[in-house]
Design a protein around this motif. Sequence first.
Motif, short mmCIF file in Angstrom:
data_model
loop_
_atom_site.label_atom_id
_atom_site.label_comp_id
_atom_site.label_asym_id
_atom_site.label_seq_id
_atom_site.Cartn_x
_atom_site.Cartn_y
_atom_site.Cartn_z
N PHE A 85 11.22 1.63 4.93
CA PHE A 85 10.21 1.75 3.89
C PHE A 85 9.06 0.82 4.23
O PHE A 85 9.18 -0.39 4.10
CB PHE A 85 10.83 1.41 2.53
N LEU A 130 9.23 -4.81 -5.95
CA LEU A 130 10.58 -4.89 -6.51
C LEU A 130 10.77 -6.15 -7.33
O LEU A 130 11.42 -6.14 -8.36
CB LEU A 130 11.61 -4.87 -5.37
N LEU B 102 23.71 2.96 -3.91
CA LEU B 102 23.57 2.29 -5.20
C LEU B 102 24.53 2.90 -6.21
O LEU B 102 25.17 2.20 -6.99
CB LEU B 102 22.13 2.44 -5.68
N GLU B 253 17.45 -4.01 -1.10
CA GLU B 253 16.04 -3.71 -1.35
C GLU B 253 15.75 -2.25 -1.07
O GLU B 253 15.05 -1.58 -1.82
CB GLU B 253 15.14 -4.60 -0.48
N ASN B 254 16.30 -1.75 0.03
CA ASN B 254 16.09 -0.34 0.35
C ASN B 254 16.65 0.56 -0.74
O ASN B 254 16.03 1.56 -1.11
CB ASN B 254 16.75 0.01 1.69
N TYR B 256 16.96 -0.12 -3.91
CA TYR B 256 16.06 -0.17 -5.07
C TYR B 256 14.80 0.64 -4.81
O TYR B 256 14.30 1.34 -5.69
CB TYR B 256 15.69 -1.61 -5.42
N THR B 257 14.30 0.52 -3.60
CA THR B 257 13.09 1.27 -3.26
C THR B 257 13.36 2.76 -3.40
O THR B 257 12.59 3.50 -4.01
CB THR B 257 12.64 0.94 -1.83
N MET B 258 14.51 3.21 -2.88
CA MET B 258 14.85 4.63 -2.96
C MET B 258 14.97 5.07 -4.41
O MET B 258 14.52 6.15 -4.78
CB MET B 258 16.17 4.90 -2.24
N LYS B 260 13.46 3.87 -7.00
CA LYS B 260 12.14 3.98 -7.61
C LYS B 260 11.41 5.23 -7.10
O LYS B 260 10.74 5.92 -7.86
CB LYS B 260 11.31 2.72 -7.31
#
Lengths: 428, 267
Positions: A85, A130, B102, B253-254, B256-258, B260
């Motif tokens: 990302f 985040l 997740l 983090e990845n 959470y990014t996914m 969102k």
Amino acid sequence: MTTVPRAVIIGLDGVPHRLIERYASDGTMPNLGRILSRGTLRKMASSVPDVSCVAWSTVITGKNAGEHGVYGFMNLRPGTYRFSFPTFDDLGARPFWEEMPGRRAAVINVPGTYPAREMNGALISGFVALDLAKATHPKALVPELERIGYRIDVDASKGHSDMDAFLRDLAEETESKVRAYRHLWERGPWDVFFLVFTGTDRLGHFLFEAFDDGRHPYAAAFRAHFARIDEVLGEIEGRAGGDGLFMMLSDHGFGPIGREVNVNRFLAERGFLRVVDPSPDSFEGVGEGSRAFALDPCRVYVHLAGRYPRGRVPPADRERVAEEVAAAFGDLRIDGRPVARRICRRAETFSGPHLDAAPDLVVLPHRGFDLKARLAAPQLVSRGAFTGAHTQDDAFLFLRSGAIPESAIPAAPWVGDVRGLIERGIAR
Amino acid sequence: MDELTELESRTIYVVREAYSRFKRIGMLWSIGKDSTSLLWMCRKAFFGKIPFPVIHIDTGYKFREIYEFRDRYAREWGLDLMVARNEKALAAGTGPETGSKLDCCHALKTQALIDFIAAHRLDAILLGIRRDEHGIRSKERYFSPRDERFQWDYQNQPPELWDQFKSSTEGHHHLRVHPILHMTELDIWRYVEREGIPIVDLYFAKNGARYRSIGCACCCSTVESEADTVDKIIHEIATTDVSERAGRAQDKENAYTMQKLRALGYM
């Protein structure tokens, strides 16, 4: 340093030119109407592809994705089918506020600026931020933002389960941005004040059909959000003083969705892609024998040998495979209507040091189609929770008269022109 | 008193404080170095026999070494070991490959614990988390309330001054108690060394790599290391600038990014 900023820039994420025209004239946004009468409004082209991280990265660097390297919200990590990302750290060019020595900037909620980093001024990162602590520079600002209840973003998951809860959350998030802008404004003086509202985009994703349908159950709620934005616009424009640069812009437009088109499903049906045991967390499902696949929104990549573990297309065949895929998309019709409005080839669309990482094709759809690149979609056409799709050709740009002569504003600007205009306004 | 003994005393104080306030209390044991050190100090606090259950949240995807270690020391130390598993999710095939990571974590860890706490009507659980593990954990308290949805409102926590702990709960809340909050990764390893605490082999380097943080086999990655003894690990940690959870933090983090991005229809 002046007491009012030399440049005030207000971003309204995902707001189409036609919404600005309509709401400025029908009384929904009276301040906007007044402001528009004192300057130049243009329809603006977004980036390719027209997603916020690419478009805003282009706005702040003034460069195309081939130069800044951000092609979307996700990529595949080199040599794997796992996602990475891209963040602000991966942006391959500097935003304008890092290249204006001696000038202080406040930058709030610009997508693609996470994590926050050292600069002359203050920055609060936008989507996909985040963690507020990592989204804020300087760190001393974190407790201040916590005190005013700053919200990085609306909880978009609510839009899938409870629209009223989503709208309440959106209102809270918007008010927290208003408190943050007032707080930072007082903490000035600033040379540049740059604030982006992203709730407009979230509203568009879930409720854009309420814009054109006056009898939609949320038509009033949709207008009410813009009416509130209008009050804030009026307040900021009043504070901005008369002779500085005052700019408003969006990064892309929005249009209604009739159909979601699952482009990987299309590639599979046409024999370009073989999907095996797809998982939502990776593209590990791109199987042997696949010649192309797509990442959101419709970035097509040729499955090259040497680049992907199961890629077998020799580099010499790259252009030929891309052209075959382009021809297939060119022929695709759904409900009798062609889907592809424009098919952008790599070499004609991008240039710069990151050209090699660029998608081979980006397909831009006609109005009414939203292109989706889920690997596991069971059908070509679906209808999801969303009623709005990004549009590439109708973002907007507005400049109040004075700081820049109208003749300096391109007749048909694109997001890559914005930085130059801002710099020109500041340099006066 | 030397420094390690002081740290140990503080932990034992919090453990005894928690035990005296709550009738229905348990300790989470992930079998990692932190909770095993906490377990060791609990044994010391109660002279060898821990008077509450020790709970292992078993996702079914842990390393083989973790299960072997758990069963061996549960026996040797006479623990009242209870295993919390989300059998329904496991029967339905939930795993790291079937949905998002997740979702997998939520079903097999969080939901397993929620169900366990409800079934056994626990009012407090002891956990081996440390303040230096992750940025957000620096805001933790020794006694930390959680609401019925398991949410932690870090802006609404009682102050803890001069060891005055607010250890009562309201309504459906349960308290999380963090007796080793004040210890660092390095403290833990120095304590492991001093006390000779047994530790799962995965932490020690084999073929140039070791695990610095352990959990489910599918979601842990090794760091390059030659440290095959506690002594060498202490030296390595004292000199490294790579964070302990580097491998796991990026994954999170990845994830959470996914989450969102998915909420807005991407991916």
